[in-house]
Scaffold this motif. Sequence first.
Motif, PDB file in Angstrom:
ATOM      1  N   VAL A 170       0.833  -1.200   0.000  1.00 39.81           N
ATOM      2  CA  VAL A 170       0.000   0.000   0.000  1.00 39.81           C
ATOM      3  C   VAL A 170       0.868   1.251   0.000  1.00 39.81           C
ATOM      4  CG1 VAL A 170      -1.679   1.332   1.340  1.00 39.81           C
ATOM      5  CG2 VAL A 170      -1.973  -1.127   1.076  1.00 39.81           C
ATOM      6  N   THR A 194      -6.729   4.844   2.101  1.00 40.65           N
ATOM      7  CA  THR A 194      -6.553   3.388   1.976  1.00 40.65           C
ATOM      8  C   THR A 194      -6.030   2.787   3.270  1.00 40.65           C
ATOM      9  OG1 THR A 194      -6.096   3.653  -0.389  1.00 40.65           O
ATOM     10  CG2 THR A 194      -5.472   1.560   0.625  1.00 40.65           C
ATOM     11  N   TYR A 209     -13.143  -6.840   1.961  1.00 43.15           N
ATOM     12  CA  TYR A 209     -12.628  -5.687   1.233  1.00 43.15           C
ATOM     13  C   TYR A 209     -13.319  -5.466  -0.111  1.00 43.15           C
ATOM     14  CZ  TYR A 209      -8.747  -6.161   4.538  1.00 43.15           C
ATOM     15  OH  TYR A 209      -7.991  -6.257   5.683  1.00 43.15           O
ATOM     16  N   TRP A 257     -10.299  -0.072  -5.373  1.00 37.03           N
ATOM     17  CA  TRP A 257      -9.130   0.127  -4.513  1.00 37.03           C
ATOM     18  C   TRP A 257      -8.001   0.793  -5.296  1.00 37.03           C
ATOM     19  CZ3 TRP A 257      -9.588   0.277   0.389  1.00 37.03           C
ATOM     20  CH2 TRP A 257     -10.478  -0.554   1.063  1.00 37.03           C
ATOM     21  N   PHE A 272      -8.180   0.081   5.353  1.00 35.72           N
ATOM     22  CA  PHE A 272      -7.638  -1.252   5.617  1.00 35.72           C
ATOM     23  C   PHE A 272      -7.556  -1.519   7.118  1.00 35.72           C
ATOM     24  CE2 PHE A 272      -5.251  -3.002   1.716  1.00 35.72           C
ATOM     25  CZ  PHE A 272      -6.275  -2.609   0.876  1.00 35.72           C
ATOM     26  N   ASN A 326     -17.065   1.768   6.386  1.00 34.45           N
ATOM     27  CA  ASN A 326     -16.126   0.651   6.256  1.00 34.45           C
ATOM     28  C   ASN A 326     -16.647  -0.594   6.941  1.00 34.45           C
ATOM     29  OD1 ASN A 326     -14.037   1.893   4.737  1.00 34.45           O
ATOM     30  ND2 ASN A 326     -13.317   2.958   6.568  1.00 34.45           N
ATOM     31  N   SER A 364     -17.543  -4.179   5.088  1.00 30.84           N
ATOM     32  CA  SER A 364     -16.836  -5.411   5.435  1.00 30.84           C
ATOM     33  C   SER A 364     -17.793  -6.516   5.869  1.00 30.84           C
ATOM     34  CB  SER A 364     -15.822  -5.123   6.544  1.00 30.84           C
ATOM     35  OG  SER A 364     -16.468  -4.770   7.752  1.00 30.84           O
TER      36      SER A 364
END
Length: 412
Positions: free
Chosen positions: A136, A280, A392, A243, A284, A352, A356
């Motif tokens: 990343v 990001t 994700y 992404w 994550f 998020n 998920s």
Amino acid sequence: MATTSYLDLNRCSRPLPPSLSSLSACPCRPSAVTLPRSRAKLGGLDFSIDVARPVVGLGPTRGFLGRHRRRLIAAVARADPDHLPDGNAKQVLGVHKGHELSVNEDAVAENQEKASQLKKRIVFGLGIGLSIGIVVLAGGWVFTTVVAAAVFVGAREYFELVRSRGITAGMTPPPRYVSRVCSVICALMPLLTLYRGQIDVSVTSAAFLVAMALHLQRGNPRFAQLSSTMFGLFYCGYLPCFWVKLRCGLAAPALNTGIGASWPILLGGQAQWTVGLVATLISFSSIIAADTYAFMGGKAFGRTPLTSVSPKKTWEGTIAGLCGCIATTVVLSKIFCWPKSLLSAIAFGILNFFGSVFGDLTESMIKRDAGVKDSGSLIPGHGGILDRVDSYIFTGALAYSFVKTFLPLYGV
């Protein structure tokens, strides 16, 4: 009620104990053992065992008693041990102790196996997490190539699930050559996204070609083939591309991030820390926190099942995962100074989390219909790629939409 008078206590090559030596001339032959009537319960059945008259024992692999004689003998010994003759009591209790020892050994072996699996899961999880963090940070072609590789493997796993026995019992899967072509197309989508910025035309063209190939195949094309293939293109190819758009497309510098000011020039300097990189990393990290807190909360407090799609998930674990996800997002937003307001950080954490959870449930639904536990066995202790990235898949599109559309419109 089940009744029987057959007990096999002496089918072995060793000599009989002195108390039972008179029952058989040959120690290798089934012997007749005289025991009084007794009753015992085994597996919900009430056994009335009448061995007042000597009978020849059944062999170790014949019928119900052959398969369960140890448990049955132990049940008799526990039910009425005082009425057993001395010699028979010693033999019965010896068998019972041997059975308990075997059960204990099995339990120890099972616990050791679970501990080994947990250790393997933790080691590989830490290794994967560290590697993904480096990828990343690198961004660009490195990040996109890793996403493309994961997409290819995930697409192969998806189409194998579609072709599994559990799903094919109710539908017709696409031909194998179509599945392989779709896997390659899905892997090319992230690369096209990086090169062109948009993939709408590419996805539409790929869908048209796949539909045409299905119509031109031999035999009668089925709608189930078309629907499962199109969903594979969307689920395994199109959604992960967001992404790439988030990490590589949002190249505006995160000026307020203190880490960027001290970032080494050799590693890109302050220009390396863009809005896409910060978003990001936060996304994550919040997903990992959601999974971790949900697992710990479910283990500690889980009582109420969340859904039949995934029986192990509970409402208590889900609430713990939501709180952990929001807390992680808020803490990281303070560290990176993005987003600026507390309200936007909380909204980003909630988004998020729901992405998920529903990504995880979607993959669980596919595996349930396929009748498998894991999507694959690529990662020791973790299963397949889809088992690791299911949380994700939808979250990338939601995070990109939030940063690209919601924040500029509402300024929060």
